[in-house]
Write a protein that holds these residues in place. Structure first.
Motif, mmCIF file in Angstrom:
data_model
loop_
_atom_site.group_PDB
_atom_site.id
_atom_site.type_symbol
_atom_site.label_atom_id
_atom_site.label_comp_id
_atom_site.label_asym_id
_atom_site.label_seq_id
_atom_site.Cartn_x
_atom_site.Cartn_y
_atom_site.Cartn_z
ATOM 1 N N VAL A 1 -18.845 -1.618 3.644
ATOM 2 C CA VAL A 1 -18.219 -2.447 4.681
ATOM 3 C C VAL A 1 -19.018 -3.724 4.994
ATOM 4 O O VAL A 1 -18.424 -4.801 5.126
ATOM 5 C CB VAL A 1 -17.962 -1.592 5.948
ATOM 6 C CG1 VAL A 1 -17.623 -2.455 7.149
ATOM 7 C CG2 VAL A 1 -16.839 -0.600 5.659
ATOM 8 N N ARG B 1 0.043 4.364 0.409
ATOM 9 C CA ARG B 1 -0.324 5.392 1.402
ATOM 10 C C ARG B 1 0.449 5.171 2.703
ATOM 11 O O ARG B 1 0.787 4.040 3.043
ATOM 12 C CB ARG B 1 -1.818 5.310 1.741
ATOM 13 C CG ARG B 1 -2.722 5.784 0.646
ATOM 14 C CD ARG B 1 -4.178 5.543 1.045
ATOM 15 N NE ARG B 1 -5.030 5.698 -0.102
ATOM 16 C CZ ARG B 1 -5.708 6.810 -0.383
ATOM 17 N NH1 ARG B 1 -5.650 7.842 0.429
ATOM 18 N NH2 ARG B 1 -6.447 6.881 -1.465
ATOM 19 N N ASN C 1 -22.166 6.676 5.710
ATOM 20 C CA ASN C 1 -23.561 6.589 5.281
ATOM 21 C C ASN C 1 -24.204 5.291 5.766
ATOM 22 O O ASN C 1 -25.265 4.900 5.293
ATOM 23 C CB ASN C 1 -23.704 6.786 3.763
ATOM 24 C CG ASN C 1 -22.759 5.908 2.988
ATOM 25 O OD1 ASN C 1 -22.495 4.785 3.405
ATOM 26 N ND2 ASN C 1 -22.246 6.401 1.883
ATOM 27 N N TYR D 1 -11.797 6.615 4.076
ATOM 28 C CA TYR D 1 -11.561 6.895 5.500
ATOM 29 C C TYR D 1 -10.264 7.666 5.733
ATOM 30 O O TYR D 1 -9.790 7.753 6.861
ATOM 31 C CB TYR D 1 -11.621 5.574 6.297
ATOM 32 C CG TYR D 1 -12.864 4.799 5.919
ATOM 33 C CD1 TYR D 1 -14.124 5.356 6.146
ATOM 34 C CD2 TYR D 1 -12.794 3.576 5.264
ATOM 35 C CE1 TYR D 1 -15.278 4.704 5.743
ATOM 36 C CE2 TYR D 1 -13.946 2.912 4.863
ATOM 37 C CZ TYR D 1 -15.181 3.486 5.101
ATOM 38 O OH TYR D 1 -16.319 2.848 4.696
ATOM 39 N N GLU E 1 0.859 -1.194 0.000
ATOM 40 C CA GLU E 1 0.000 0.000 0.000
ATOM 41 C C GLU E 1 0.890 1.239 0.000
ATOM 42 O O GLU E 1 1.647 1.453 0.946
ATOM 43 C CB GLU E 1 -0.904 -0.016 1.243
ATOM 44 C CG GLU E 1 -1.635 1.288 1.543
ATOM 45 C CD GLU E 1 -2.560 1.738 0.420
ATOM 46 O OE1 GLU E 1 -3.500 1.006 0.091
ATOM 47 O OE2 GLU E 1 -2.317 2.833 -0.151
ATOM 48 N N VAL F 1 -9.463 5.384 0.294
ATOM 49 C CA VAL F 1 -10.054 6.636 -0.184
ATOM 50 C C VAL F 1 -11.071 7.167 0.826
ATOM 51 O O VAL F 1 -11.048 8.334 1.214
ATOM 52 C CB VAL F 1 -10.752 6.405 -1.549
ATOM 53 C CG1 VAL F 1 -11.532 7.639 -1.965
ATOM 54 C CG2 VAL F 1 -9.738 6.019 -2.611
ATOM 55 N N ALA G 1 2.000 -2.003 -6.439
ATOM 56 C CA ALA G 1 2.172 -3.266 -7.168
ATOM 57 C C ALA G 1 1.872 -3.030 -8.641
ATOM 58 O O ALA G 1 0.873 -2.379 -8.970
ATOM 59 C CB ALA G 1 1.230 -4.322 -6.604
#
Ligand SMILES: Cc1cc2nc3c(=O)[nH]c(=O)nc-3n(C[C@H](O)[C@H](O)[C@H](O)COP(=O)(O)OP(=O)(O)OC[C@H]3O[C@@H](n4cnc5c(N)ncnc54)[C@H](O)[C@@H]3O)c2cc1C
Length: 453
Positions: free
Chosen positions: A432, A39, A58, A48, A37, A46, A123
């Motif tokens: 989720v 980040r 939501n 959270y 990853e 994106v 990757a």
């Protein structure tokens, strides 16, 4: 000497990647997992990564636990962190950043044994049936299995942007660019869905005073949740037998009946929620195609609802004239003296129109077609025959556990997908509650195979 392979490589460390790792570690705490990853932080992706409190979930807090059997775990974590004051937040729409904090904390707990390694890389290819991941640095990472958790790619604007105004056109998820929009700027947002709502909330949070215009073909806005979140009684077996047209007629009748009885129409959608995959897969391919052509826009605004207080806020901004929502078939962007001009072609009875603004934000949504243009990893999977496009070219083709089907349609044992890559096969594959079920099935399937001794 080649280092010992990991038990599992997860490509993408957003919510989906974190959920896969957590479900695997819950079954086998000794599993060695690499999460690739780029980040800095895991478990945010994106949705959270936002730091803005006005960006709300939501889904209510009581349904956002990391495990289907621990749906209240997010609320329990909030209580542990915030004290007893958090006891009543189960039906609240919490800030998304708090959910990112929660997932990151639970992932850290699960990985306390040091069995999760964050590889800060991108990757670019999978080799050896998914057991080798080629990183952008040129390094190779070896694992017994690999899960693609690469999430959502934003859809680019479909028209070229003139160079002289390129700096005034930004993406909905570029929070730094949104924060830099001057308070008196006239802003056009292309798209009227959930990302548009995020941008309006962010602009409002930064005391924006200028006019905001949101544009889309049908100008449909997400509809509100209702406070009880009650699921009405819907015969899912009977519904799943119906073809699309009869099914939609039945749903409209159920919603009308509910409202006539003083109940919210949302209760019908709430009842369907756990059966999204089944309802999609029980449509014939011809009906699925009809759904994508004719029904999806209306469906999305009923299905992907937002917190009622957010709808109230949008209504208030529209009432006082700061926010406008226009239906338009946009056709081009031009520049005029440093300003951006959006052009809509004449359509039906509507004449050609244009909007001259200072800034444009692209909120046209996510790209679901496989492979996404410019995505080296997806291109490599296709070229190597490890993946083939899913139904209607949406995402990849997978079996019921998310194992990728290769170019011949055979599901392998080493390469899996979670999340939006499964949208064509399963449709409900982004939120989720869907991701944690997918993660649990992948973990169960991996257990016998992906464990080094
Ligand atoms: C703005 C927004 C709000 C949302 N709100 C909610 C909500 O309230 N409730 C809900 O249930 N769902 C919500 N969703 C749905 C959301 O998609 C999921 O909840 C979840 O965040 C998806 O996570 P993901 O990990 O699949 O994708 P992403 O968040 O997109 O994460 C994917 C990660 O993969 C990484 N990646 C991509 N390609 C590579 C590569 N080649 N190599 C290495 N890493 C790579 C990216 O850097 C990224 O961090 C929201 C979605 C958005 C966009």
């Amino acid at each position: 000497m080649t280092p010992a392979p990991y038990d599992l490589a997860i490509i993408g460390g957003g919510a989906a990647g974190a959920l896969v790792a957590m479900h695997c570690l819950a079954r086998d705490p000794g599993m060695r997992i690499a999460i690739v990853e780029p980040r800095a932080a895991l478990a945010r992706g994106v949705a959270y990564s936002t730091t803005r409190d006005e960006h709300l979930l939501n889904v209510t807090a009581d349904r956002m636990g990391w495990h289907a059997d621990l749906q209240g775990d997010f609320v329990a974590w909030l209580q542990a962190v915030d004290g007893e004051g958090a006891a009543d937040v189960g039906h609240d729409f919490m800030p998304r950043r708090r959910f990112g904090d929660y997932l990151a904390a639970r992932l850290a707990d699960a990985a306390a044994s040091g069995s999760v390694v964050h590889v800060h890389e991108h990757a670019v290819a999978c080799e050896d049936a998914g057991r080798t991941v080629l990183l952008a640095s040129g390094e190779r990472l070896h694992a017994r299995a690999c899960v693609l958790a690469t999430g959502n790619a934003s859809r680019p604007l479909p028209w070229p942007v003139p160079a002289e105004v390129a700096a005034r056109v930004c993406e909905a998820w570029d929070l730094a660019a949104i924060a830099a929009i001057p308070p008196d700027a006239r802003v056009a947002i292309v798209g009227t869905g959930l990302s548009m709502v995020d941008i309006v909330l962010a602009l409002r949070g930064q005391q924006h005073r200028g006019a905001i215009t949101a544009l889309s073909r049908h100008a449909l806005l997400p509809l509100p949740h209702e406070p009880t979140h009650m699921a009405l009684d819907v015969d899912i077996d009977a519904l799943a037998m119906l073809p699309l047209r009869a099914r939609m007629r039945r749903l409209r009748a159920l919603a009308a009946e509910a409202m006539a009885g003083g109940l919210p129409w949302q209760g019908v959608m709430q009842a369907l929620r756990p059966y999204g995959v089944r309802l999609w897969q029980s449509l014939s391919p011809a009906d699925q195609a009809r759904f994508l052509r004719h029904v999806v826009r209306g469906w999305d605004v009923h299905r992907h609802r937002i917190a009622p207080q957010v709808v109230d806020m949008l209504d208030a901004m529209r009432a006082d004239g700061q926010l406008r929502v226009d239906a338009a078939r946009l056709a081009a962007i031009t520049a005029d003296g440093g300003q951006v001009v959006l052009h809509a072609a004449a359509h039906g009875a509507g004449a050609a129109r244009c909007w001259q603004v200072d800034h444009v934000v692209n909120a046209t949504g996510i790209q679901s077609r496989f492979p996404v243009a410019g995505d080296a990893l997806q291109a490599s999977l296709l070229a190597a025959g490890l993946a083939r496009p899913g139904p209607f070219g949406l995402g990849v083709d997978v079996d019921g556990d998310g194992a990728l089907r290769d170019r011949h349609g055979t599901a392998g044992a080493h390469l899996f997908a979670i999340g939006s890559l499964r949208i064509g096969a399963e449709w409900e594959s982004i939120a989720v509650p869907d991701l944690r079920l997918q993660a649990a099935r992948i973990a169960a399937r991996l257990r016998p195979a992906a464990r080094s001794s």
